[in-house]
Design an enzyme around this catalytic site. Structure first.
Site, PDB file in Angstrom:
ATOM      1  N   CYS A 172       0.684  -1.224  -0.053  1.00  0.00           N
ATOM      2  CA  CYS A 172      -0.026   0.049  -0.069  1.00  0.00           C
ATOM      3  C   CYS A 172       0.821   1.325  -0.222  1.00  0.00           C
ATOM      4  CB  CYS A 172      -0.910  -0.036   1.330  1.00  0.00           C
ATOM      5  SG  CYS A 172      -2.293   1.014   1.036  1.00  0.00           S
ATOM      6  N   HIS A 196      -3.512  -5.475   1.338  1.00  0.00           N
ATOM      7  CA  HIS A 196      -2.957  -5.682   2.851  1.00  0.00           C
ATOM      8  C   HIS A 196      -3.663  -7.137   3.033  1.00  0.00           C
ATOM      9  CE1 HIS A 196      -1.937  -1.923   4.349  1.00  0.00           C
ATOM     10  NE2 HIS A 196      -2.928  -1.282   3.676  1.00  0.00           N
TER      11      HIS A 196
END
Length: 510
Positions: A351, A460
């Protein structure tokens, strides 16, 4: 039904509220009760995606411990710090810019109706609601705008436990001072004191608990021994500065050979993973499975020295990517990552970490900030006002590079996780035209260096996917359910008999 409410208050942040609330959720759930978790307001950059948006990770795990579906009502207000004096406000799962722009003390009037409605709905649907407080209920400078401690306890008519961290010292003073600063009617809600993280012989505590009860009328109902390896991810920050060697099942592939992510060059000993502990690190709880794997040594890196000798480096998520990049440069960590990559050693960006690996961060909306990237992947990220919040399952493409790739075992694997990001990333057009390329192994979500050693992705939860652990380490994972059972067993052992049942079945008034 109208649920009985049990609330865990603390003398300080980090006293053990989240841990104890999680244990209580499983304790009551395995009695056959329908249980929900609740925290009115959570301040954390560790969040999970659920139906309707995002909630704090602690309430996500508490819901799982309660054998309930995580719900935005379980954490109606989430504050995600972006700087020391600024937070993004998430109300019932969605970002609210008006609330984010509002002065902190003026916000409670606007959010309390939604908080109360969420709590009332959970009480109507469950037998027990386990409520977690925040910080301390005795923060007298904040009582007039409280929406997470005493106001919630009163609204829910909750029975309360007050927990303190005795390892910090001054536990009896913390407990007495907190009790003394509460309004008299709220003192009556405290059913017991809990001493958490005690080392040594509990008999040495006497006569402290007895004297404290004489002063307050509140008994000490549990002395919980220090327990580092309980397996529950930490909620608020990186507490273990020392390297952590995993303690779970074997991390060797079948036949005794280390799997694809073994030490470069076939070295022996534990696989050392250095995760950069940036000031605004987010979703650090997703690395808990690595901490549980034996043969894996997890290091929270704050300096180049912490990265020395690491087998691979991870750039985690960040709530302030440009700011954390500046911090990395101040510490010299940018050079450490570059040297690691130049040596052909594995680098993983997740991310915000993916965004850092690229050439540039472009922010025309004041979301995060402009900054040059590390230049390890030919990518550019632009920040958009709309926030991507979703669960994702996708199949990875070819993860083989021109050299043996540490990620090759992920080729063709279907992986599941979640996305929380304002940034949108793509190949840098000018660099692409000049012949610099990266392999897009997940369309719009993941890119790999042509050599195969650098991987960046928006997803994630990679290490929470048993398929990923099996592919990379040759083993699955036991998951969190045994952890929840262990937590419940622990409090069953160390709480005085009958205390937890009396919290939800108080004796009838004479």
């Amino acid at each position: 039904m109208t649920a009985r409410c049990v609330m865990v208050l603390g003398t300080t942040s980090g006293a053990g509220k989240s841990w104890l609330a999680t244990a209580l959720c499983r304790h009551y759930a395995r009695q056959g009760l329908k249980v929900a978790a609740f925290k009115a307001q959570n301040m954390s950059n560790n969040a999970r995606v659920v139906a309707g948006g995002e909630i704090g990770s602690a309430q996500y795990f508490q819901a799982l411990a309660a054998r309930a579906e995580p719900d935005v009502r379980m954490n109606p207000l989430l504050l995600k710090p972006e700087a020391d004096t600024r937070s993004q406000v998430v109300l019932l799962g969605e970002v609210s810019q008006p609330l984010s722009d509002m002065p902190w003390r003026g916000r409670s009037l606007h959010v309390w109706p939604a908080i109360a409605q969420a709590l009332d709905a959970l009480r109507a649907e469950n037998d027990v609601v386990v409520i977690e407080g925040a910080g301390s209920p005795a923060e007298i400078n904040l009582m007039d705008s409280d929406i997470v401690n005493l106001r919630v306890a009163r609204h829910a008519d909750a029975r309360c436990l007050l927990v303190t961290d005795i390892d910090r010292g001054g536990a009896f003073a913390h407990l007495y001072g907190t009790w003394a600063l509460l309004p008299e009617a709220d003192r009556a809600r405290i059913d017991g004191f809990v001493l958490n993280r005690f080392r040594g012989d509990a008999g040495l505590l006497a006569p402290g608990p007895e004297q404290l009860q004489q002063l307050t009328g509140v008994p000490t109902v549990a002395v919980l021994p220090m327990w580092w390896q309980h397996g529950l991810p930490e909620e608020d920050g990186v507490y273990d500065s020392a390297p952590t060697l995993g303690t779970g099942v074997s991390s060797l592939a079948p036949g005794g050979a280390r799997s694809a992510l073994g030490r470069p060059g076939g070295g022996t000993g534990p696989l050392t993973v250095a995760v950069l502990a940036c000031p605004r690190i987010s979703n650090l709880d997703e690395f808990q499975p690595l901490r549980n794997l034996p043969g894996v040594c997890l290091v929270w890196a704050r300096s180049p020295a912490d990265c020395a000798g690491a087998d691979w480096i991870v750039l985690p998520g960040s709530k302030a990517t440009a700011s954390d990049l500046a911090w990395m440069r101040e510490q010299g960590l940018d050079r450490a990552v570059a040297a690691h990559a130049e040596a052909g050693r594995p680098v993983l960006g997740i991310c915000g970490g993916l965004q850092m690996l690229g050439e540039a961060l472009i922010d025309t909306h004041g979301i995060d900030g402009n900054a040059p990237g590390l230049g390890l992947l030919p990518l550019v990220t632009t920040f958009e006002p709309a926030k991507t919040v979703r669960r994702t399952e996708a199949t990875l493409g070819d993860c083989n590079g021109s050299h043996p790739s540490p990620w090759a075992a992920l080729s063709g694997l279907t992986v599941a996780g979640y996305e929380i990001h304002h940034g949108q990333t793509c190949l840098h057009p000018a660099m692409q035209a000049a012949g610099h390329s990266a392999t897009e192994v997940l369309p719009g979500l993941a890119w790999m260096h042509p050599r195969g050693h650098i991987l960046g992705l928006y997803l994630h939860g990679l290490f929470e996917d048993t398929r990923v652990l099996q592919a990379l380490f040759g083993t699955g994972a036991s998951g969190l359910d045994p952890v929840f059972e262990g937590l419940a067993d622990f409090i069953d052992t160390h709480f005085q008999p009958g205390v937890l049942d009396r919290l939800i079945h108080p004796p009838a008034s004479p």
